[in-house]
Write an enzyme that holds these catalytic residues in place. Structure first.
Site, mmCIF file in Angstrom:
data_model
loop_
_atom_site.group_PDB
_atom_site.id
_atom_site.type_symbol
_atom_site.label_atom_id
_atom_site.label_comp_id
_atom_site.label_asym_id
_atom_site.label_seq_id
_atom_site.Cartn_x
_atom_site.Cartn_y
_atom_site.Cartn_z
ATOM 1 N N HIS A 276 0.817 -1.199 0.000
ATOM 2 C CA HIS A 276 0.000 0.000 0.000
ATOM 3 C C HIS A 276 0.861 1.264 0.000
ATOM 4 C CE1 HIS A 276 -3.240 2.643 0.897
ATOM 5 N NE2 HIS A 276 -4.071 1.700 1.239
ATOM 6 N N CYS A 277 2.165 1.122 0.288
ATOM 7 C CA CYS A 277 2.961 2.329 0.548
ATOM 8 C C CYS A 277 3.985 2.653 -0.532
ATOM 9 C CB CYS A 277 3.684 2.185 1.885
ATOM 10 S SG CYS A 277 2.540 2.229 3.254
ATOM 11 N N ILE A 278 4.999 1.793 -0.660
ATOM 12 C CA ILE A 278 6.167 2.159 -1.468
ATOM 13 C C ILE A 278 5.814 2.458 -2.931
ATOM 14 C CG2 ILE A 278 8.563 1.515 -2.041
ATOM 15 C CD1 ILE A 278 8.040 1.786 0.978
#
Ligand SMILES: NC(=O)c1ccc[n+]([C@@H]2O[C@H](COP(=O)([O-])OP(=O)(O)OC[C@H]3O[C@@H](n4cnc5c(N)ncnc54)[C@H](O)[C@@H]3O)[C@@H](O)[C@H]2O)c1
Length: 441
Positions: A276-278
């Site tokens: 979900h982030c990088i």
């Protein structure tokens, strides 16, 4: 400076742990946070529109790997955590923490619609003395430009009547050493008083709180952290491509460089980035900078290199099959691991999904196995089920591709049973027998 009575009242409720906390969004971020506050003795109400999650929590059942049911159940039983799927009673809460998704649109522009939806629901009930904290990763300026005007629309003033802050979440799913409680928490408020009260709240449940001078700075800190990872992974993926051209083993090169005790940090190449982030967060920053006529070059380059890695995997798979006088079309390919990260079942943005789709586009007959995720959703929305990791399935495959390096896999047995192995993570580094069958990324 005159004493702010609202601050004093909230501070006292926080200190004696009678402050009622609401957490909006009970996912990977919200649920562990709810548990930490409940374990610190606060009463927590979780708000999640997903009725299944609400029901699971209210029966004390966890659906997040980092939160065990054994931990959650007694907190629910003792009335410290309760979940609901609407915003009723929001006005009675003392602090509301928002941890809803912040995805990207297809155009790679930020999609803050979940934040806006949560905000709209909260703002109709906001009352003097409340603390609102945004935890969702977003572009610098969101808290001031999007949240603040809506919260102040009814006449309440941030810093005087209500308190507003941004505090980025740093959950690292599957990390056994660092979890919500012992990962330092960054806090930046709209005013110094907002920072102070938000830091006090977190200080009750989190071991170390680091305050900064603004919400924008706190928003930017999260984006620096994730951009740092995305860019370094992009760099090491490019080093892997260079090593391939030079006929060098990139893993040996990284191990060698890592013997330097200062000035070097290990990052690993792989089939691409996920979660979900990088892959997503740096684009929030790039988008914001674009509005200021600035091109975030490192972010764009890293995204291009990392996004290209699934194609590199397919190119390497094609070469291995070619050496065996086989075409990808019609080849049986068994993919091991579909989660984006080892030892988790999280397939969000997983490069494995791209690898599988690309191989299928080339006509391969692809099956997969992941001990933590036994189904994936294809591009057309169809659910594809995983296959068992049996000797038979390994032996039947023309090629086994290791995409996720789960610790639970028996790599000796995999290599023994497979005809050929493409290892995109150097997961087979300890395998002694059958090394001739292995091609590393
Ligand atoms: N997962 C991570 O490892 C991680 C780490 C750091 C930061 N973050 C950030 O934290 C935020 C949340 O991420 P997550 O991984 O917990 O997401 P998630 O998808 O696991 O959980 C979000 C939850 O919010 C709920 N939700 C959506 N809209 C809602 C609404 N309007 N009202 C109430 N509930 C609503 C969803 O049903 C879901 O349960 C994101 O901004 C993400 O970038 C995530």
């Amino acid at each position: 400076m005159a004493v702010n009575p609202r601050f004093v009242a909230l501070e006292s409720k926080i200190k004696n742990r009678t402050a009622r906390i609401g957490i909006v969004g009970l996912g990977y971020v919200g649920l562990p946070l709810a548990v930490e506050f409940a374990e610190a003795g606060f009463r927590v109400v979780g708000i999640d529109l997903d009725v299944r999650k609400m029901r699971a929590i209210n029966t004390g059942t966890s659906y997040i790997e980092d939160v065990s049911t054994a931990t959650l159940k007694p907190l629910v039983r003792d009335g410290l955590i309760r979940a609901q799927s609407d915003y009723s009673g929001c006005g009675k809460l003392d602090a509301i923490l928002i941890a809803v998704p912040t995805p990207l649109r297809k155009t790679k522009d930020p999609d803050i619609s979940y934040i806006v939806a949560a905000l709209d629901a909260i703002s109709s009930q906001v009352r003097a003395g409340q603390l609102i904290i945004l935890e969702s990763t977003t572009y610098p300026g969101t808290t001031e430009e999007v949240l603040r005007p809506v919260l102040e629309a009814g006449g309440l003033k941030v810093g005087r009547d209500i308190f507003l802050a941004f505090s980025p979440e740093r959950v690292d799913p599957g990390n056994k050493l660092y979890q919500t409680k012992n990962t330092p928490k960054v806090v930046g408020g709209s005013t110094p008083l907002c920072t102070k009260i938000a830091a006090q709240l977190y200080g009750q449940a989190i071991e170390h709180v680091h305050s900064v001078t603004s919400t924008q700075s706190a928003e930017m800190i999260k984006l620096l952290e994730n951009t740092f990872r995305a860019v370094n992974i992009g760099l090491v993926n490019e080093i892997a491509l260079m090593c391939e051209k030079l006929g060098l083993d990139v893993w040996e090169v990284i191990d060698g460089a890592a013997t330097k005790p200062f000035g070097f940090m290990r990052f690993y190449p792989g089939p691409g980035i996920g979660g979900h982030c990088i892959p997503l967060d740096p684009h929030y920053l790039a988008w914001k900078l674009k509005t200021l006529n600035y091109s975030a070059r490192f972010i764009e380059l890293a995204s291009e290199i990392n996004g290209h890695m699934p194609e590199v995997v397919v190119r390497r798979a094609t070469a291995i099959l070619n050496d065996a006088k086989k075409s990808v079309r019609g080849a049986k390919i068994f993919v091991l691991g579909v989660a984006y990260k080892k030892d988790t079942g999280d397939t969000r943005e997983s490069p494995a999904l791209d690898v599988i789709r690309l191989l299928q586009d080339h006509g391969a007959i692809v099956s997969f196995h992941d001990p933590y995720s036994n189904a994936i959703r294809g591009e057309d929305g169809r659910i594809e089920k995983g296959a068992a990791l049996t000797h038979r399935n390994l032996a039947a495959a023309d090629l086994v591709v290791i995409v996720t390096d789960h610790a639970i896999f028996d790599y000796d047995a995999i290599v023994k049973g497979a005809r050929r192995v493409l290892d995109t993570r150097n997961a087979t580094r300890g395998v002694k027998v059958g090394r001739g069958k292995i091609v590393k990324l």
